[in-house]
Structure formats: C-alpha cells, structure tokens
Enzyme design. Structure first.
Site, PDB file in Angstrom:
ATOM      1  N   ASP A  10       1.973  12.247  10.345  1.00 26.36           N
ATOM      2  CA  ASP A  10       2.852  11.899   9.148  1.00 26.36           C
ATOM      3  C   ASP A  10       3.646  13.309   8.841  1.00 26.36           C
ATOM      4  OD1 ASP A  10       3.880  10.471   6.944  1.00 26.36           O
ATOM      5  OD2 ASP A  10       2.109  11.670   5.822  1.00 26.36           O
ATOM      6  N   SER A  11       4.515  13.116   7.750  1.00 29.61           N
ATOM      7  CA  SER A  11       5.363  14.193   7.174  1.00 29.61           C
ATOM      8  C   SER A  11       4.260  15.505   6.591  1.00 29.61           C
ATOM      9  CB  SER A  11       6.231  13.672   6.308  1.00 29.61           C
ATOM     10  OG  SER A  11       5.520  13.234   5.393  1.00 29.61           O
ATOM     11  N   CYS A  73       3.017   7.104   9.511  1.00 33.01           N
ATOM     12  CA  CYS A  73       4.188   7.306   8.964  1.00 33.01           C
ATOM     13  C   CYS A  73       4.876   6.053   8.940  1.00 33.01           C
ATOM     14  CB  CYS A  73       4.975   8.368   9.298  1.00 33.01           C
ATOM     15  SG  CYS A  73       6.356   8.986   8.478  1.00 33.01           S
ATOM     16  N   GLU A 152       2.311  14.616  -2.845  1.00 30.85           N
ATOM     17  CA  GLU A 152       1.937  15.844  -2.028  1.00 30.85           C
ATOM     18  C   GLU A 152       1.664  17.143  -2.933  1.00 30.85           C
ATOM     19  OE1 GLU A 152       2.277  17.083   1.152  1.00 30.85           O
ATOM     20  OE2 GLU A 152       2.503  15.180   1.881  1.00 30.85           O
ATOM     21  N   CYS A 184       4.957   3.121   2.265  1.00 34.45           N
ATOM     22  CA  CYS A 184       4.872   4.458   2.646  1.00 34.45           C
ATOM     23  C   CYS A 184       3.377   5.130   2.587  1.00 34.45           C
ATOM     24  CB  CYS A 184       5.816   5.265   1.771  1.00 34.45           C
ATOM     25  SG  CYS A 184       5.614   7.197   1.693  1.00 34.45           S
ATOM     26  N   HIS A 186       1.892   7.636   1.702  1.00 34.82           N
ATOM     27  CA  HIS A 186       1.358   8.520   0.739  1.00 34.82           C
ATOM     28  C   HIS A 186       1.136   7.417  -0.576  1.00 34.82           C
ATOM     29  CE1 HIS A 186       3.467  11.699   2.724  1.00 34.82           C
ATOM     30  NE2 HIS A 186       3.138  12.511   1.956  1.00 34.82           N
TER      31      HIS A 186
END
Ligand code: DGL
Length: 270
Positions: A10-11, A73, A152, A184, A186
């Site tokens: 993932d990012s 992701c 994040e 997403c 997140h």
C-alpha cells in the site's frame, strides 16, 4: 510443504487493515508488507507513476520470497493490477472485484455509495465491476482526498476528521444509499466515525474481507496453502520506503497484538 509467503503493499499504513484480515483468515501464513511511504498519498498520482511503483514493489517482494501478492491498496488495484498481471508471473488478487461483489450482495435498494481516492473514483473501476455483476445497481462515487493524510497522521476522530467526513458523506446520505464501499484501505480506521454519520441502516463494506476470502480460495485452488496441521508460528516482515519510525509507531497502535514488528527502510529505484 513450505509455507507460501504473501506479499501485500500500500502507500502507507492503510494496507494494515488488509494485513489484519490475513492474520484473521489465514493464521500461520507469513506476510511481507510494503508501505510506500516515500510516495504517499497514492490518490493523486498518475497511472504511470502507480504502475512504476507497483512494478518496483512487486519485484522487491518477489525477491524477498513472496509467492502470492494481495494488493492492499484500492488505487493500485484500480490502476495497475491488470498491467502487473502481464509483467509478473506470480498470482495476484486485487480489492475491486471482491469488494464490488460484497456490495452487490449486501444492497437491498440497489443504491450503492463509494468513497475512495481521486485515482480510484476517476478510474471508474468499482462502477464497471458493479455494473458487470448487477447492471441495475445505481452507484454514487465521491472522492475523499483529505482522509488519507488524516489517517496517516493518526487522526481517526477530532474536528478536522469529522468535518471532512461530513462534507464527503452527507451528499451520499442524501442519495438514499443503503450500502457504502470503503474504497480505500485507510478508511476502515475511520469506521466508528463513519458509522455515526450513517447509523445502522447503511451497511459498510470493507472490501478487504471479501478480498482475503477470495485470495484464500485462490491460493487453495493453486495448492499454495499448507495442509490443516495447526497454526505454526511465523514471522511477518514490514518494509517502508521512508520514515520507518513513523510507520512503526502507527503499526504498533493499529496492530497492537502484533507487538514484534520489524520494519526496514528500503530504497527502491524511483
Ligand atoms: N490506501 C490506498 C487505497 O486503498 C491508498 C491511499 C492513498 O495513498 O491515497 O487507495
């Protein structure tokens, strides 16, 4: 039989919500996790950049012993998975088709909402997957670019997060959706705040659940799962492309029980 090592990427920390499902549904299977923190957020990156990042990460994970890749992701699942399948020989599973199927199974009104990154919304990947499964389902998609930086930064609630969620979700509520895809990885960290806005009448779909289930049957079909001889202890390894201490801090708070988290910072060719 040696155990199959599963690579996830993932990012940043979002894919840990997918890793958590792997620990739940495939206990005893070692994972390699790559958080591309040098390039987070992925949501406003170009398709060319996402293809380049995925290519480098999958080559790296394969070199570290991964034999199966789960895209953790949605943005990469939307924009680079199909190309990666033509470039790498190992099997891969993305989030979009299993997530779309879970939403189609859940909706009673046929009105499904999606919140996702700009890249995922712009790709139209969820709409295509939903329409091919259920042409009559109406889909409303909203890009939610402020959410990834908030997650994040560890801000799962608080005034900024509440404000952003209201802005993104109220239009979906007005459309009368009964199912919302958290498009997403997140966003499941924001699930309590999202549930407060929608209440019990809207089903929240975290595509990770169906994706890890689909990966499990796929791996089983390919003979990649060990026979059911009990859960063996295993070591999971985490890699990031920047800020290992920041990732470690976030991972410890998200995965609490996984106290032994070994994170290594690696530099991949850009
Ligand atoms: N968590 C990722 C996704 O599911 C990427 C989010 C981002 O970095 O913008 O799309």
């Amino acid at each position: 039989m040696t155990r199959c090592v599963v690579g996830l990427f993932d990012s940043g920390v979002g894919g840990l919500t997918v890793a958590g499902r792997v620990f739940e549904k495939l206990p005893g299977l070692p994972i390699l996790y790559f958080g591309d923190t040098a390039h987070v957020p992925y949501g406003n990156r170009s398709p060319e950049e996402l293809v380049r990042y995925a290519d480098g990460i999958i080559s790296f994970l394969t070199g570290q012993g991964a034999r199966y890749i789960i895209f953790a992701c949605n943005t990469s699942s939307s924009l680079s998975l199909e190309i990666m399948r033509t470039r790498h020989a190992l099997p891969m599973m993305g989030l979009i088709v299993p997530g779309a199927k879970a939403a189609v199974d859940a909706t009673r009104s046929g009105r499904v909402g999606i919140i996702a990154t700009q890249g995922t919304v712009k790709s139209g990947a969820y709409e295509r997957a939903i329409r091919s499964l259920s042409p009559g389902t109406v889909v409303y998609s909203v890009p939610a670019p402020r959410l990834v930086p908030l997650v994040e930064a560890g801000q799962m609630d608080g005034p900024d997060t509440e404000r952003a969620l209201h802005e993104y979700l109220l239009p979906l509520r007005e459309q009368g959706i009964d199912t919302l895809i958290l498009g997403c990885t997140h966003y499941p960290f924001l699930r309590p705040a999202i549930s407060r806005i929608f209440g019990p009448d809207v089903t929240l779909i975290d595509p990770a659940e169906a994706t890890v289930e689909a990966a499990r049957s796929d791996m089983f079909g390919r003979g990649l799962l060990p026979p059911g001889d009990g859960v063996q202890p295993c070591v999971h390894r985490y890699f990031v492309s920047a800020d290992a201490p920041g990732f470690l801090h976030a991972a410890r708070s998200f995965l609490g029980r996984q106290a032994e988290i070994d994170v290594r910072e690696v530099c991949l060719p850009d």
